[in-house]
Enzyme design. Structure first.
Site, mmCIF file in Angstrom:
data_model
loop_
_atom_site.group_PDB
_atom_site.id
_atom_site.type_symbol
_atom_site.label_atom_id
_atom_site.label_comp_id
_atom_site.label_asym_id
_atom_site.label_seq_id
_atom_site.Cartn_x
_atom_site.Cartn_y
_atom_site.Cartn_z
ATOM 1 N N GLY A 76 0.798 -1.225 0.000
ATOM 2 C CA GLY A 76 0.000 0.000 0.000
ATOM 3 C C GLY A 76 0.828 1.270 0.000
ATOM 4 O O GLY A 76 0.487 2.244 -0.679
ATOM 5 N N THR A 77 1.919 1.264 0.743
ATOM 6 C CA THR A 77 2.746 2.470 0.824
ATOM 7 C C THR A 77 3.290 2.832 -0.555
ATOM 8 O O THR A 77 3.195 3.982 -0.995
ATOM 9 C CB THR A 77 3.910 2.238 1.822
ATOM 10 O OG1 THR A 77 3.338 1.976 3.105
ATOM 11 C CG2 THR A 77 4.828 3.437 1.905
ATOM 12 N N ASN A 162 -8.289 3.719 8.267
ATOM 13 C CA ASN A 162 -7.663 2.584 8.962
ATOM 14 C C ASN A 162 -7.811 2.657 10.472
ATOM 15 O O ASN A 162 -7.715 1.647 11.156
ATOM 16 C CB ASN A 162 -6.181 2.491 8.595
ATOM 17 C CG ASN A 162 -5.463 3.817 8.657
ATOM 18 O OD1 ASN A 162 -5.860 4.782 7.988
ATOM 19 N ND2 ASN A 162 -4.416 3.899 9.446
ATOM 20 N N GLN A 190 -8.061 -0.510 3.265
ATOM 21 C CA GLN A 190 -8.890 -1.087 4.341
ATOM 22 C C GLN A 190 -10.239 -1.564 3.823
ATOM 23 O O GLN A 190 -11.113 -1.919 4.618
ATOM 24 C CB GLN A 190 -9.072 -0.075 5.479
ATOM 25 C CG GLN A 190 -7.787 0.219 6.238
ATOM 26 C CD GLN A 190 -7.246 -0.973 7.025
ATOM 27 O OE1 GLN A 190 -7.940 -1.967 7.265
ATOM 28 N NE2 GLN A 190 -5.984 -0.895 7.428
ATOM 29 N N ALA A 211 -2.148 -6.872 -0.197
ATOM 30 C CA ALA A 211 -2.632 -8.220 0.105
ATOM 31 C C ALA A 211 -2.657 -8.562 1.596
ATOM 32 O O ALA A 211 -3.510 -9.316 2.052
ATOM 33 C CB ALA A 211 -1.776 -9.246 -0.640
ATOM 34 N N CYS A 335 4.939 5.870 16.641
ATOM 35 C CA CYS A 335 5.982 6.817 16.239
ATOM 36 C C CYS A 335 7.343 6.170 16.444
ATOM 37 O O CYS A 335 7.446 5.048 16.924
ATOM 38 C CB CYS A 335 5.858 8.149 16.986
ATOM 39 S SG CYS A 335 6.347 8.070 18.708
HETATM 40 C C1 LIG Z 1 -5.211 2.917 4.799
HETATM 41 C C2 LIG Z 1 -3.840 2.369 4.609
HETATM 42 N N1 LIG Z 1 -3.130 2.760 3.549
HETATM 43 C C3 LIG Z 1 -1.893 2.289 3.315
HETATM 44 C C4 LIG Z 1 -1.297 1.398 4.167
HETATM 45 C C5 LIG Z 1 0.104 0.904 3.872
HETATM 46 O O1 LIG Z 1 0.076 -0.409 3.375
HETATM 47 P P1 LIG Z 1 1.401 -1.345 3.411
HETATM 48 O O2 LIG Z 1 1.604 -1.748 4.821
HETATM 49 O O3 LIG Z 1 1.069 -2.494 2.514
HETATM 50 O O4 LIG Z 1 2.517 -0.522 2.869
HETATM 51 C C6 LIG Z 1 -1.997 0.959 5.300
HETATM 52 C C7 LIG Z 1 -1.367 0.021 6.264
HETATM 53 O O5 LIG Z 1 -1.503 0.170 7.450
HETATM 54 C C8 LIG Z 1 -3.311 1.455 5.525
HETATM 55 O O6 LIG Z 1 -4.034 1.065 6.579
#
Ligand SMILES: Cc1ncc(COP(=O)(O)O)c(C=O)c1O
Length: 390
Positions: A76-77, A162, A190, A211, A335
């Protein structure tokens, strides 16, 4: 004492069938899908079939002249970074637009890339949320109607938060942006794999998912990209994924992502059961801790999330005491020190200092059982009783 995991919004255990599908894939020994030789082409065929089925499962267009694209990423990041940076830079190159607008409750991976882009000449602005944690579309409309609206490069609003699980008005926001010819991205991390998501109906230009939030493997995610949209890449290298996200694609990780999505689709009863358990726990917690507040309860929420404040009890003390009692829960955002900052989401909702200080997140998943909910309530009662007397 057996630990009870109630932090599924953070990550989920990989499902047995997903692990099995991946193990079978590794045993088959697929090689580099970008290679021109036959073993490479065999891997390419498998990968492209998975890719097109994932697009289908998410309601995108996988065949014909107007095919949407699925860019495979590390999660996601990366998908959020690629979407915001890729759309913002493409818009700036095309029209000079340089404003990035995102909601005040976005995940740090959206806020972080937007702040970075601000150091590269972009301007950033946030959309307010109401007391229930829902994005204020009047605020978005005002920002899009402003004289400077032709300078907006991209708008990003998450599909579900989230921390609170609050569902956002994505379809309306996407429509508002489309009417102005402005790119719209949604972080659906989410939501995907938890409820059915239809990329075409939502109307976003780009959609992020990962995933490991729905019992798939960590280290793989995706960005759905509407047909015809070209993103400026984040990283440069080979020609994989048409140069938008170079690097060798992994058939086994993609198999795990595909299998986890398939399992969600094949278990339509799962969400209702999670909601039943969540509602039971939520009602019982409110009963054992009078004065406690469910953050976001006035809005439509995802079934797997409880964000609760126990006024008078500090969230960090609660988290540690809960951990000691075998309850894995979380505060808003961890943090660097391993402690937690007050949640920017609960702050944006205009909550009182006491509610902000006391807010914790409890999240459920497909493997949460009735027994765990019953046991967790006993443990929560002990923890709250103990902290209340301090
Ligand atoms: C809403 C949301 N976006 C993005 C992410 C980031 O996803 P990832 O951990 O796969 O990088 C998260 C993970 O906590 C999330 O809850």
């Amino acid at each position: 004492m057996k630990p009870i995991y109630l932090d599924y919004n953070s990550t989920t255990p990989i499902s047995a069938t997903v692990a099995q599908a991946m193990a079978q894939c590794y045993q088959k020994g697929y090689l580099n899908p970008a290679s021109q030789h036959r073993p490479g082409q065999e891997a390419r065929l498998v990968l492209e079939k998975l890719r097109s089925e994932i697009i289908d499962m998410l309601g995108g267009v996988s065949t014909g002249m107007r095919t949407d694209r699925l860019i495979l990423t590390s999660g996601g990041t990366e998908s959020n970074n690629l979407a915001i940076s890729g759309l913002a830079r493409a818009a700036r190159d095309a029209s000079g637009a340089q404003r990035i607008i995102f909601s005040a409750i976005e995940h740090p991976s959206v806020i972080g890339i937007a702040h970075y882009l601000a150091t590269q000449g972009f301007e950033i602005d946030t959309i307010a949320v109401d007391a229930h944690g829902v994005c204020d579309l009047c605020d978005l409309a005002a920002k899009l109607d402003a004289e400077s609206s032709d300078s907006v490069a991209v708008v990003s609003i998450m599909a579900a938060n989230n921390e609170t699980g609050v569902i956002q008005p994505i379809q309306s926001a996407a429509q508002m942006c489309r009417e102005k010819g402005i790119y719209f991205h949604t972080d659906a991390v989410q939501m995907v794999g938890k409820v059915d998501v239809n990329f075409s109906t939502l109307g976003a230009d780009c959609l992020t998912f990962t995933a490991h939030k729905f019992h798939g493997p960590r280290g793989v995610g995706g960005l759905l990209v509407r047909n015809g949209i070209e993103l400026t890449p984040l990283i440069y290298g080979g020609f994989q994924q048409m140069g938008t996200r170079p690097g060798t694609e992994d058939v086994a990780l993609t198999t795990g992502l595909h299998q986890a999505l398939l399992e969600h689709q094949q278990s339509p009863e799962r969400d209702a059961e999670i909601k039943r358990l969540r509602d039971q726990l939520e009602t019982s917690l409110l009963a054992i801790a009078p004065g406690s507040v469910i953050n976001g309860s006035g809005a439509f929420r995802m079934s797997h999330t409880i964000n609760i404040s126990f006024p008078g009890i500090n969230r960090q003390a609660l988290l540690l005491a809960a951990d000691f009692a075998g309850l894995a829960i979380s505060t808003g955002s961890a943090c660097a020190s391993g402690s937690s900052d007050p949640s920017h989401v609960i702050i944006a909702m205009g909550a009182s200092e006491e509610v902000i200080e006391g807010s914790i997140r409890i999240s459920l998943g497909a493997t949460t059982s009735q027994q765990e909910i019953d046991d967790s309530l006993t443990r929560f009662q002990q923890v709250i009783d103990r902290l209340s007397t301090l």
